[in-house]
Write a protein that holds these residues in place. Structure first.
Motif, PDB file in Angstrom:
ATOM      1  N   THR A 167       0.835  -1.196   0.000  1.00 36.76           N
ATOM      2  CA  THR A 167       0.000   0.000   0.000  1.00 36.76           C
ATOM      3  C   THR A 167       0.874   1.251   0.000  1.00 36.76           C
ATOM      4  O   THR A 167       1.797   1.377   0.803  1.00 36.76           O
ATOM      5  N   LEU A 168       0.567   2.178  -0.904  1.00 41.85           N
ATOM      6  CA  LEU A 168       1.282   3.452  -0.988  1.00 41.85           C
ATOM      7  C   LEU A 168       0.285   4.587  -0.802  1.00 41.85           C
ATOM      8  O   LEU A 168      -0.899   4.451  -1.135  1.00 41.85           O
ATOM      9  N   ASN A 169       0.767   5.709  -0.299  1.00 39.25           N
ATOM     10  CA  ASN A 169      -0.145   6.827  -0.037  1.00 39.25           C
ATOM     11  C   ASN A 169      -0.204   7.832  -1.185  1.00 39.25           C
ATOM     12  O   ASN A 169      -0.784   8.908  -1.040  1.00 39.25           O
ATOM     13  N   ASP A 170       0.422   7.477  -2.318  1.00 45.25           N
ATOM     14  CA  ASP A 170       0.382   8.368  -3.482  1.00 45.25           C
ATOM     15  C   ASP A 170       0.546   7.522  -4.738  1.00 45.25           C
ATOM     16  O   ASP A 170       1.330   6.573  -4.750  1.00 45.25           O
ATOM     17  N   ARG A 171      -0.180   7.850  -5.783  1.00 47.37           N
ATOM     18  CA  ARG A 171      -0.087   7.088  -7.020  1.00 47.37           C
ATOM     19  C   ARG A 171       0.686   7.822  -8.113  1.00 47.37           C
ATOM     20  O   ARG A 171       0.969   7.243  -9.162  1.00 47.37           O
ATOM     21  N   LEU A 178       8.663   6.935  -2.558  1.00 47.18           N
ATOM     22  CA  LEU A 178       7.665   6.564  -1.552  1.00 47.18           C
ATOM     23  C   LEU A 178       8.165   5.445  -0.644  1.00 47.18           C
ATOM     24  O   LEU A 178       7.863   5.423   0.552  1.00 47.18           O
ATOM     25  N   GLU A 226      -7.992   1.845  -4.868  1.00 47.85           N
ATOM     26  CA  GLU A 226      -7.929   2.967  -3.928  1.00 47.85           C
ATOM     27  C   GLU A 226      -8.796   2.675  -2.710  1.00 47.85           C
ATOM     28  O   GLU A 226      -9.930   2.211  -2.833  1.00 47.85           O
ATOM     29  N   GLN A 232      -7.992   9.805   4.195  1.00 50.22           N
ATOM     30  CA  GLN A 232      -6.693   9.604   3.558  1.00 50.22           C
ATOM     31  C   GLN A 232      -6.786   8.454   2.559  1.00 50.22           C
ATOM     32  O   GLN A 232      -7.206   7.352   2.904  1.00 50.22           O
ATOM     33  N   SER A 233      -6.389   8.711   1.314  1.00 52.77           N
ATOM     34  CA  SER A 233      -6.423   7.681   0.278  1.00 52.77           C
ATOM     35  C   SER A 233      -5.114   6.900   0.252  1.00 52.77           C
ATOM     36  O   SER A 233      -4.033   7.465   0.443  1.00 52.77           O
ATOM     37  N   THR A 234      -5.233   5.594   0.029  1.00 47.42           N
ATOM     38  CA  THR A 234      -4.068   4.737  -0.189  1.00 47.42           C
ATOM     39  C   THR A 234      -4.306   3.935  -1.462  1.00 47.42           C
ATOM     40  O   THR A 234      -5.456   3.740  -1.886  1.00 47.42           O
TER      41      THR A 234
END
Length: 399
Positions: A167-171, A178, A226, A232-234
């Motif tokens: 899981t990352l907090n930015d795409r 990251l 997503e 907060q989106s992950t």
């Protein structure tokens, strides 16, 4: 020696107060049924009580673990029983199809039936228990197997599915940034029937998805999942439609993307330091050169091709598959029996612990009643004898 009236009255008052305190304690013991209300009542008993209660809580947790373990084992056994019956039906079809009296048209009909049973077997491999895949090892949230299909939608292969990325907090930011990688890997990755160039130093999740989509591996689809929590989106990258990921430079591996490992044991603690495997490895049934999926595909294709020799070979394949399933069920049954024995031991141990706790904490009601009556008698006697200590005062005469 003359004793002052104040000393006598103080002594009588203290004795009466102590007697009342004992009466109150005995009444409290009777109303609650226990004799230890505070650590000061019996320090050694209070300490033993705490240890016994801790042991009882642990014992009850182990029993809950056993209940969950047996529930899962029973479900897996039922699933394997369904798979075994399917293989038995397939063996019957293979025996019938190997007969010289069967014409090609009938074998094609049999092939369609085998294809339906193949679909059933694949669905068995994807079975969930309480929302988790039972043949995925410890990766229970990941689908264990990916069915590869031709343009007509027919299954041509089944292999280990590809797990989603971490899981990352930015795409849109470079993955290497990251992940905090000092030297982000780069190189080509084989996905399905195509190779894709990926550089984690510069590529974001969106870039990786775009590169895979541009290469267009046959049957492969990529999605960025997503999730939103507390605003907060992950994001996760998922590759579907293939079981082939060759990643020599550990590019996608840095994102934890790779084939699901179905071999790891899921352990449940059923006693102090006692762990039992509650899952069944998918590898034992659905992987390797001669597995259930491959055997079914071969039988279907042999029936469609009117290949009698291959059909007869499939009879042996089905027999081997039956043996594997029976062996796995036997191991599972042995584990379940061990867990049942452990549950019996824990139930007996809980009875012993509860008895020891009762001896430590519970009041002896008959003894407590007797003590209460004796103390009440003492108190009444003390009241009577104490009246002579409290001499009449002028106030008494005025009243």
């Amino acid at each position: 020696m003359r004793v002052a009236d104040t000393v006598l009255s103080s002594t009588v008052t203290n004795n009466l107060r102590q007697s009342l305190s004992r009466i109150n304690r005995f009444q409290n013991d009777l109303s609650t049924g226990v004799k230890i209300h505070d650590a000061s009542d019996n320090p050694a008993g209070a300490s033993r009580s705490l240890l016994l209660r801790s042991d009882i809580r642990n014992n009850q947790q182990f029993q809950r673990n056993i209940g969950e373990a047996l529930g899962q084992m029973d479900f897996v056994d039922s699933t394997l029983d369904s798979l075994l019956n399917t293989v038995i039906d397939l063996q019957g079809i293979a025996i019938a199809g190997a007969s010289d009296t069967v014409n090609p048209e009938n074998r094609e009909i049999m092939a369609r039936e085998v294809n339906e049973l193949l679909e059933l077997a694949v669905s068995v491999g994807q079975t969930k228990f309480r929302g988790r895949f039972i043949f995925a090892g410890t990766e229970t949230l990941e689908k264990p197997y990916e069915d590869i299909r031709d343009s007509a939608g027919q299954i041509i292969d089944v292999g280990n599915a590809v797990r989603a990325s971490v899981t990352l907090n930015d795409r849109a930011t470079a993955v290497g940034t990251l992940l905090g990688l000092t030297t982000p890997p780069a190189g080509t990755v084989t996905i399905g029937d195509q190779t894709v160039a990926i550089d984690l130093a510069t590529d974001s999740l969106d870039d990786i998805k775009a590169s895979i989509d541009a290469a267009a591996p046959t049957g492969v689809s990529t999605t960025i999942e997503e999730s939103v929590r507390n605003g907060q989106s992950t994001f996760k990258l998922r590759i579907s439609g293939t079981a082939t990921v060759v990643d020599a430079n550990n590019v996608l591996g840095s994102l934890n993307i790779g084939n699901v490992d179905t071999t790891k044991a899921m352990l449940r603690e059923v006693g102090d330091g006692i762990h039992v495997q509650v899952n069944t490895s998918g590898q034992d049934l659905f992987e390797g050169a001669q597995n259930v999926f491959t055997s079914l595909i071969r039988l279907r294709d042999a029936l469609n091709g009117n290949d009698i020799d291959s059909i007869r070979a499939s009879i042996t394949d089905m027999q081997v598959a039956r043996g594997k399933i029976s062996e796995v069920r036997g191991v599972l049954g042995a584990r379940a029996e061990r867990v049942e024995v452990q549950r019996t031991l824990l139930e007996r141990f809980e009875v012993n612990l509860t008895g020891a706790l009762s001896i430590t904490e519970d009041a002896d009601l008959s003894e407590t009643v007797l003590n209460l009556q004796q103390e009440q008698t003492v108190f009444q006697s003390a009241l009577v004898s104490g009246q002579s200590v409290f001499q009449p005062t002028l106030l008494d005469f005025l009243q």
